[in-house]
Design a protein around this motif. Structure first.
Motif, PDB file in Angstrom:
ATOM      1  N   ASN B   6       0.837  -1.189   0.000  1.00 12.47           N
ATOM      2  CA  ASN B   6       0.000   0.000   0.000  1.00 12.47           C
ATOM      3  C   ASN B   6       0.877   1.245   0.000  1.00 12.47           C
ATOM      4  O   ASN B   6       1.756   1.383   0.836  1.00 12.47           O
ATOM      5  CB  ASN B   6      -0.882   0.045   1.251  1.00 12.47           C
ATOM      6  N   LYS B   7       0.624   2.137  -0.964  1.00 14.61           N
ATOM      7  CA  LYS B   7       1.451   3.352  -1.060  1.00 14.61           C
ATOM      8  C   LYS B   7       0.802   4.487  -0.256  1.00 14.61           C
ATOM      9  O   LYS B   7       1.468   5.196   0.485  1.00 14.61           O
ATOM     10  CB  LYS B   7       1.575   3.739  -2.536  1.00 14.61           C
ATOM     11  N   ILE B   8      -0.495   4.627  -0.466  1.00 10.28           N
ATOM     12  CA  ILE B   8      -1.242   5.642   0.280  1.00 10.28           C
ATOM     13  C   ILE B   8      -2.482   4.972   0.865  1.00 10.28           C
ATOM     14  O   ILE B   8      -3.136   4.198   0.179  1.00 10.28           O
ATOM     15  CB  ILE B   8      -1.719   6.794  -0.625  1.00 10.28           C
ATOM     16  N   SER B   9      -2.776   5.237   2.125  1.00  9.51           N
ATOM     17  CA  SER B   9      -4.001   4.718   2.719  1.00  9.51           C
ATOM     18  C   SER B   9      -4.849   5.867   3.234  1.00  9.51           C
ATOM     19  O   SER B   9      -4.379   6.671   4.038  1.00  9.51           O
ATOM     20  CB  SER B   9      -3.672   3.782   3.885  1.00  9.51           C
ATOM     21  N   ILE B  30     -14.286   8.424   3.424  1.00  9.66           N
ATOM     22  CA  ILE B  30     -13.624   7.772   2.294  1.00  9.66           C
ATOM     23  C   ILE B  30     -12.462   6.932   2.825  1.00  9.66           C
ATOM     24  O   ILE B  30     -11.550   7.460   3.467  1.00  9.66           O
ATOM     25  CB  ILE B  30     -13.091   8.806   1.302  1.00  9.66           C
ATOM     26  N   THR B  31     -12.552   5.641   2.578  1.00 13.00           N
ATOM     27  CA  THR B  31     -11.466   4.755   2.992  1.00 13.00           C
ATOM     28  C   THR B  31     -11.009   3.977   1.766  1.00 13.00           C
ATOM     29  O   THR B  31     -11.817   3.311   1.123  1.00 13.00           O
ATOM     30  CB  THR B  31     -11.954   3.791   4.086  1.00 13.00           C
ATOM     31  N   LEU B  32      -9.759   4.130   1.426  1.00 14.90           N
ATOM     32  CA  LEU B  32      -9.245   3.355   0.294  1.00 14.90           C
ATOM     33  C   LEU B  32      -7.735   3.290   0.348  1.00 14.90           C
ATOM     34  O   LEU B  32      -7.092   4.101   1.018  1.00 14.90           O
ATOM     35  CB  LEU B  32      -9.718   3.937  -1.046  1.00 14.90           C
ATOM     36  N   ASP B  33      -7.180   2.300  -0.333  1.00 14.78           N
ATOM     37  CA  ASP B  33      -5.730   2.159  -0.418  1.00 14.78           C
ATOM     38  C   ASP B  33      -5.296   2.354  -1.862  1.00 14.78           C
ATOM     39  O   ASP B  33      -5.984   1.930  -2.787  1.00 14.78           O
ATOM     40  CB  ASP B  33      -5.301   0.748   0.020  1.00 14.78           C
ATOM     41  N   VAL B  34      -4.158   2.992  -2.013  1.00 15.00           N
ATOM     42  CA  VAL B  34      -3.549   3.086  -3.328  1.00 15.00           C
ATOM     43  C   VAL B  34      -2.301   2.238  -3.278  1.00 15.00           C
ATOM     44  O   VAL B  34      -1.450   2.418  -2.407  1.00 15.00           O
ATOM     45  CB  VAL B  34      -3.173   4.543  -3.672  1.00 15.00           C
ATOM     46  N   LYS B  35      -2.202   1.267  -4.188  1.00 13.93           N
ATOM     47  CA  LYS B  35      -1.067   0.360  -4.138  1.00 13.93           C
ATOM     48  C   LYS B  35       0.097   0.901  -4.953  1.00 13.93           C
ATOM     49  O   LYS B  35      -0.077   1.706  -5.857  1.00 13.93           O
ATOM     50  CB  LYS B  35      -1.492  -1.014  -4.648  1.00 13.93           C
ATOM     51  N   ARG B 206      -7.451  -0.411 -11.240  1.00 11.99           N
ATOM     52  CA  ARG B 206      -8.562  -0.508 -10.320  1.00 11.99           C
ATOM     53  C   ARG B 206      -9.383   0.759 -10.422  1.00 11.99           C
ATOM     54  O   ARG B 206      -8.846   1.845 -10.660  1.00 11.99           O
ATOM     55  CB  ARG B 206      -8.036  -0.631  -8.877  1.00 11.99           C
ATOM     56  N   ILE B 207     -10.693   0.630 -10.235  1.00 12.57           N
ATOM     57  CA  ILE B 207     -11.547   1.809 -10.264  1.00 12.57           C
ATOM     58  C   ILE B 207     -12.287   1.894  -8.938  1.00 12.57           C
ATOM     59  O   ILE B 207     -12.846   0.904  -8.469  1.00 12.57           O
ATOM     60  CB  ILE B 207     -12.584   1.726 -11.410  1.00 12.57           C
ATOM     61  N   MET B 208     -12.251   3.056  -8.330  1.00  9.89           N
ATOM     62  CA  MET B 208     -13.068   3.302  -7.157  1.00  9.89           C
ATOM     63  C   MET B 208     -14.237   4.151  -7.604  1.00  9.89           C
ATOM     64  O   MET B 208     -14.055   5.304  -8.016  1.00  9.89           O
ATOM     65  CB  MET B 208     -12.272   4.068  -6.093  1.00  9.89           C
ATOM     66  N   LEU B 209     -15.431   3.583  -7.548  1.00 14.26           N
ATOM     67  CA  LEU B 209     -16.608   4.345  -7.947  1.00 14.26           C
ATOM     68  C   LEU B 209     -17.091   5.152  -6.745  1.00 14.26           C
ATOM     69  O   LEU B 209     -17.367   4.593  -5.677  1.00 14.26           O
ATOM     70  CB  LEU B 209     -17.711   3.409  -8.440  1.00 14.26           C
TER      71      LEU B 209
END
Lengths: 259, 251
Positions: B6-9, B30-35, B206-209
């Motif tokens: 995970n690069k950014i969480s 908003i909770t998401l990870d950018v790898k 990946r797409i975050m809708l």
């Protein structure tokens, strides 16, 4: 009418209106006791003052006397005006400290300062320079200040993301982006300064185009007055043309039409 | 797919604007990870707060609550690349002047930073235009400058805020190909914001809708289609229809 005929009219109409202007001028200047000189008499008077001095100076010397006052005042107005404008636009503290004083003084027409400035500075070169300074300083401050305040926030964001600190944000991004606004202020200021010098010279001066007009009034020389008025207009036009050209050179990204 | 770091969480990031007469909730939990090195697309209807989210990641705005964790520590200002929808190029600077800006602000000497900038100008295919000013460039070329400028910050994270939103359709397609080419040549972690479903599917790993106002992550789509992708591919169209059906209408 087809389009080429329409175009033809665009060339004819200005000629027509200028022709009507001169016709009216000639008509009004007929008669022995009129106070309106003919166009021909005005032209003759113009050529005459180009060669024969009034108050020991030919027309070009008078124009230069006025221009010199404007240029000196203008130099100080640009330096101090840009400095103050940047301060007011950039720093909230500076703005809330000096802004109100500036707002009180700003609406006073520069010409209203003339009597006071003459009392303070006498009748030499200084009072004219001061009047022109007052007249050209204000537009430069206003344009610089609003230019800085109205900078595209996107450019600021881009600067921040690229790592600009506050000083770099001002010198590398905000100031260059404000140059067109500053130049627009300078153009307004030059017109205003030129107007002020004529006004100041009309009140007290030994040389200058404003002085020439008053001399014409005192001696009932209407041809001289009209010739000088036209000269004043032409000089103003020349100055702003030079500045427009300069803007194209200084900010090709904003003013130059070349693609 | 290999397990990536995970690069950014983002954890429960919310943003509310308190205006004079009302409060506007823009982002909600908003909770998401950018790898690492992935091409992540944030897809959402217009005005849904995508730009705000990106600005929060870039530290241009503060979140009302929640936290953002960078695996390698929060990058300093200037150590994170960003591409703007309206280019945000400095109009008085040449292409070279724009691309070298980050290094110039960091105090890198002229020869070094211009050599570096030249690499990125070449990467986006603008060699020969170094001395041009933005006004002389087409929209697509302007955004190439924007991409080169962001890349030149040498950041391993790139934020792209609807970078092709202002381009005409044809230029947009070719820029989509271009950005994939650039990314494959020079891998970075990309967070790409768009309101265009096809664009999201064409580009993203990946797409975050995102939902609309307040914005939250509605669904995650993993796009497991080989590149280069095709707009008319059957799997592509099926996925497109699925996402479209799930997208909030932009009112």
């Amino acid at each position: 009418m087809n389009s080429s005929e329409v175009k033809k009219w665009y060339y004819i109409l200005p000629v027509l209106s200028i022709g009507m202007f001169f016709a009216a001028w000639i008509f009004l200047s007929q008669g022995a006791d009129t106070m309106i000189p003919t166009p021909y008499a005005t032209l003759q008077r113009f050529l005459d003052i180009c060669v024969n001095p009034i108050s020991e100076a030919t027309l070009i010397v008078h124009i230069w006397a006025s221009l010199k006052r404007v240029l000196i005042a203008f130099f100080f107005a640009i330096v101090l005006g840009v400095f103050l404008g940047v301060g007011l636009g950039w720093s909230k503290a500076f703005d809330s400290f000096l802004g109100p004083v500036f707002e009180i003084l700003r609406p006073i027409p520069p010409i209203a300062w003339i009597p006071l400035v003459i009392l303070w500075c006498g009748i030499g070169e200084l009072p004219k320079v001061v009047i022109v300074f007052i007249g050209s300083f204000v537009p430069i401050v206003l344009n610089t200040c609003s230019g800085i305040k109205e900078i595209d926030p996107l450019l600021i964001n881009a600067g921040l993301v690229l790592g600009a600190n506050r000083r770099q944000l001002l010198f590398e991004i905000t100031l260059p982006a404000t140059v067109p606004a500053i130049l627009a202020g300078i153009r307004t200021a030059l017109s205003s300064g030129w107007m002020c010098v004529v006004a100041a010279e009309m009140i007290v001066a030994k040389q200058g185009v404003g002085f020439l007009i008053v001399r014409g009034q005192e001696s009932g020389d209407t041809a001289l007055i009209l010739a000088c008025m036209l000269v004043i207009g032409v000089v103003n036009l020349l100055l702003s043309t030079i500045l427009v050209k300069l803007e194209g050179v200084l900010c090709p990204w904003q003013f130059s039409k070349t693609k | 797919m290999a397990v990536l770091k995970n690069k950014i969480s983002l954890k429960n990031v919310s943003k509310t604007y308190y205006l004079k007469d009302r409060t506007v909730e823009v982002l909600k939990d908003i909770t998401l990870d950018v790898k690492e090195n992935e091409f992540l697309v944030l897809l959402g209807p217009g005005q849904c707060g995508k730009t705000v989210l990106l600005n929060i990641i870039a530290d241009l705005e503060k979140a009302t609550s929640g936290e953002i964790i960078f695996a390698d520590g929060r990058p300093k200002m200037g150590d994170l690349g960003m591409v703007f929808q309206k280019y945000a190029l400095f109009p008085w600077k040449t292409v070279m002047g724009n691309v070298e800006m980050n290094q110039k602000l960091k105090g890198v000497d002229k020869a070094t930073r211009q050599a570096k900038a030249q690499e990125y100008i070449n990467l986006v295919g603008l060699q020969g235009f170094e001395k041009a000013i933005p006004k002389q460039l087409s929209g697509g070329m302007k955004q190439r400058v924007g991409i080169a400028r962001a890349y030149a910050s040498e950041s391993d994270i790139m934020l792209m805020d609807e970078p092709f939103g202002a381009l005409d359709a044809q230029t947009r397609y070719s820029m989509e190909d271009e950005i994939i080419k650039i990314w494959e040549k020079n891998k970075r972690t990309i967070v790409f914001v768009t309101n265009n479903v096809e664009e999201a599917l064409y580009l993203g790993d990946r797409i975050m809708l995102l939902a609309s106002r307040p914005s939250y992550v509605k669904k995650e789509y993993i796009v497991d289609l080989p590149r280069p992708r095709s707009y008319t591919d059957k799997a592509f169209l099926e996925m497109r229809n699925e996402i479209v059906a799930n997208t909030d209408l932009d009112i």
